[in-house]
Design a protein around this motif. Structure first.
Motif, PDB file in Angstrom:
ATOM      1  N   GLY A  45       7.428 -17.139   2.254  1.00 41.49           N
ATOM      2  CA  GLY A  45       8.089 -15.616   1.602  1.00 41.49           C
ATOM      3  C   GLY A  45       8.356 -14.539   1.713  1.00 41.49           C
ATOM      4  N   GLY A  46       7.466 -14.096   2.784  1.00 37.43           N
ATOM      5  CA  GLY A  46       7.601 -12.436   3.419  1.00 37.43           C
ATOM      6  C   GLY A  46       6.933 -11.828   2.477  1.00 37.43           C
ATOM      7  N   CYS A  47       5.957 -12.800   2.080  1.00 36.29           N
ATOM      8  CA  CYS A  47       4.747 -12.242   0.783  1.00 36.29           C
ATOM      9  C   CYS A  47       3.444 -12.174   1.257  1.00 36.29           C
ATOM     10  CB  CYS A  47       5.516 -12.135  -0.522  1.00 36.29           C
ATOM     11  SG  CYS A  47       6.641 -12.437  -1.302  1.00 36.29           S
ATOM     12  N   LEU A  48       3.007 -10.977   1.085  1.00 38.23           N
ATOM     13  CA  LEU A  48       0.818 -11.295   0.713  1.00 38.23           C
ATOM     14  C   LEU A  48      -0.252 -11.202  -0.145  1.00 38.23           C
ATOM     15  CD1 LEU A  48       0.168  -7.776   2.853  1.00 38.23           C
ATOM     16  CD2 LEU A  48       0.848 -10.748   3.939  1.00 38.23           C
ATOM     17  N   ARG A  49      -0.707 -12.091  -0.056  1.00 38.04           N
ATOM     18  CA  ARG A  49      -1.873 -12.711  -1.569  1.00 38.04           C
ATOM     19  C   ARG A  49      -2.694 -11.666  -0.867  1.00 38.04           C
ATOM     20  NH1 ARG A  49      -2.029 -17.375  -0.842  1.00 38.04           N
ATOM     21  NH2 ARG A  49      -0.794 -18.019  -2.221  1.00 38.04           N
ATOM     22  N   VAL A  50      -3.248 -10.720  -1.337  1.00 35.84           N
ATOM     23  CA  VAL A  50      -3.895  -9.422  -1.836  1.00 35.84           C
ATOM     24  C   VAL A  50      -5.519  -9.874  -2.922  1.00 35.84           C
ATOM     25  CG1 VAL A  50      -4.338  -6.648  -1.856  1.00 35.84           C
ATOM     26  CG2 VAL A  50      -2.330  -7.709  -0.871  1.00 35.84           C
ATOM     27  N   THR A  51      -5.911  -9.281  -2.088  1.00 41.01           N
ATOM     28  CA  THR A  51      -7.225  -9.618  -3.191  1.00 41.01           C
ATOM     29  C   THR A  51      -8.081  -7.949  -3.416  1.00 41.01           C
ATOM     30  OG1 THR A  51      -8.206 -11.838  -2.670  1.00 41.01           O
ATOM     31  CG2 THR A  51      -9.310 -10.537  -4.107  1.00 41.01           C
ATOM     32  N   SER A  52      -8.177  -7.124  -4.449  1.00 45.56           N
ATOM     33  CA  SER A  52      -8.589  -5.791  -4.713  1.00 45.56           C
ATOM     34  C   SER A  52      -9.611  -6.377  -5.868  1.00 45.56           C
ATOM     35  CB  SER A  52      -7.822  -4.857  -4.673  1.00 45.56           C
ATOM     36  OG  SER A  52      -7.161  -5.654  -6.181  1.00 45.56           O
ATOM     37  N   GLN A  53     -10.810  -5.437  -5.681  1.00 45.77           N
ATOM     38  CA  GLN A  53     -11.360  -4.580  -6.518  1.00 45.77           C
ATOM     39  C   GLN A  53     -11.475  -3.996  -7.623  1.00 45.77           C
ATOM     40  OE1 GLN A  53     -14.765  -6.420  -6.542  1.00 45.77           O
ATOM     41  NE2 GLN A  53     -14.093  -7.515  -5.184  1.00 45.77           N
ATOM     42  N   THR A  54     -11.678  -4.315  -8.896  1.00 49.15           N
ATOM     43  CA  THR A  54     -11.269  -2.915  -9.819  1.00 49.15           C
ATOM     44  C   THR A  54     -12.316  -3.020 -10.220  1.00 49.15           C
ATOM     45  OG1 THR A  54     -10.645  -5.357 -11.394  1.00 49.15           O
ATOM     46  CG2 THR A  54      -8.822  -4.444 -10.021  1.00 49.15           C
ATOM     47  N   SER A  55     -12.381  -2.220 -11.433  1.00 47.79           N
ATOM     48  CA  SER A  55     -13.801  -2.464 -12.316  1.00 47.79           C
ATOM     49  C   SER A  55     -14.072  -2.883 -13.521  1.00 47.79           C
ATOM     50  CB  SER A  55     -13.402  -0.778 -13.755  1.00 47.79           C
ATOM     51  OG  SER A  55     -12.169  -0.782 -14.479  1.00 47.79           O
ATOM     52  N   GLY A  56     -13.363  -4.473 -13.725  1.00 52.71           N
ATOM     53  CA  GLY A  56     -13.407  -5.161 -14.326  1.00 52.71           C
ATOM     54  C   GLY A  56     -13.732  -6.106 -13.549  1.00 52.71           C
TER      55      GLY A  56
END
Length: 275
Positions: free
Chosen positions: A164-175
């Motif tokens: 659907g024109g989207c991206l699945r983005v994985t990111s690091q957070t403090s939690g």
């Protein structure tokens, strides 16, 4: 979907000998003669873009990858490598000799290049590293997102097609780790990604694709009369170390008990009385 990867070629500071770390009268270390290398976070970002393109095989989406850098002629070899790796277009914005562009100016230049694209050629995603090894400001992606009025995700460690024109983005957070489905446009700042090294192109690809023309742009041609951060009007004239020395008194003679008594009677007792 069109993605623009922004990177920086930085001096390989590990190659400097200890005696080369001598600051001049402006408190700068001369690194002009040092071999350039990929900025570590940018290298991971570019490899992540290539892996995203690999994952699109068999899907109904095509990822067009472009690259942009602000630097001197020595950075052309890095753009040629990206051509050999399948990037569609490579751009170098000229940098003044011996000048290190501040993050405000870098953000302005990238934003101006993105905005001047026509609707048919517009970018959906701009991918950068979180910071560079020579400046370590960590400001450019956020300033760029502010200029473009796009959302920004930092510390990105992975990108995948989501349909659907989207991206699945994985990111690091403090939690921990966050996985989001993102609809472009957006700015993605890559941090300590698992894919930290850019793949090496084959000799055949270098000969077949590496000599494609690079687009050269002058900063003035991009910015014109724009003055969003006033970054380019500021010029570093000198650096001076901060004087952090303090007045001290050495208690030379006596046993440890006598020194402690002198310290208490002459220096500490008065301060305690004021509390």
């Amino acid at each position: 979907m069109r993605l623009l990867g922004c990177f920086k070629a930085v001096p390989a500071l590990d190659l400097l000998r200890e005696e080369d770390w001598v600051a001049d009268d402006r408190q700068r270390v001369d690194t002009e003669y040092v071999k350039l290398e990929w900025n570590c976070f940018d290298e991971g970002a570019l490899e992540m873009m290539r892996r995203l393109s690999d994952l699109s095989e068999g899907l109904d989406v095509v990822y067009e990858l472009d690259a942009l850098t602000v630097g001197k002629k020595k950075a052309d070899s890095f753009l040629k490598i990206l051509y050999a790796l399948g990037f569609s277009h490579a751009v170098r914005v000229e940098a003044e000799e011996g000048d290190c562009a501040p993050p405000e100016l870098l953000a302005e230049l990238i934003a101006a290049y993105v905005r001047k694209k026509s609707r048919a050629e517009s970018y959906d995603v701009v991918v950068t590293g979180v910071q560079s090894a020579d400046g370590s400001h960590g400001k450019t992606p956020y300033l760029l997102a502010e200029l473009l009025q796009w959302p920004c995700i930092s510390q990105v460690t992975g990108m995948e097609p989501a349909g659907g024109g989207c991206l699945r983005v994985t990111s690091q957070t403090s939690g921990g780790t966050k996985v989001q489905t993102v609809r472009p446009p957006c700015v993605l700042a890559v941090g300590n990604a698992p894919c930290a090294w850019l793949r090496v192109p084959t000799l055949k690809d270098k000969m077949r694709l590496g000599n494609r023309p690079i687009e050269y742009l002058a900063p003035e041609a991009l910015l014109g009369d724009e003055d969003l951060f006033r970054g380019r009007k500021e010029k570093l004239l000198a650096l001076r170390p901060v004087d952090r020395s303090r007045n001290t008194v050495r208690i030379e003679d006596g046993s440890p008990e006598e020194k402690a008594r002198i310290y208490y009677e002459q220096y500490l007792k008065g301060r305690l009385l004021k509390l």
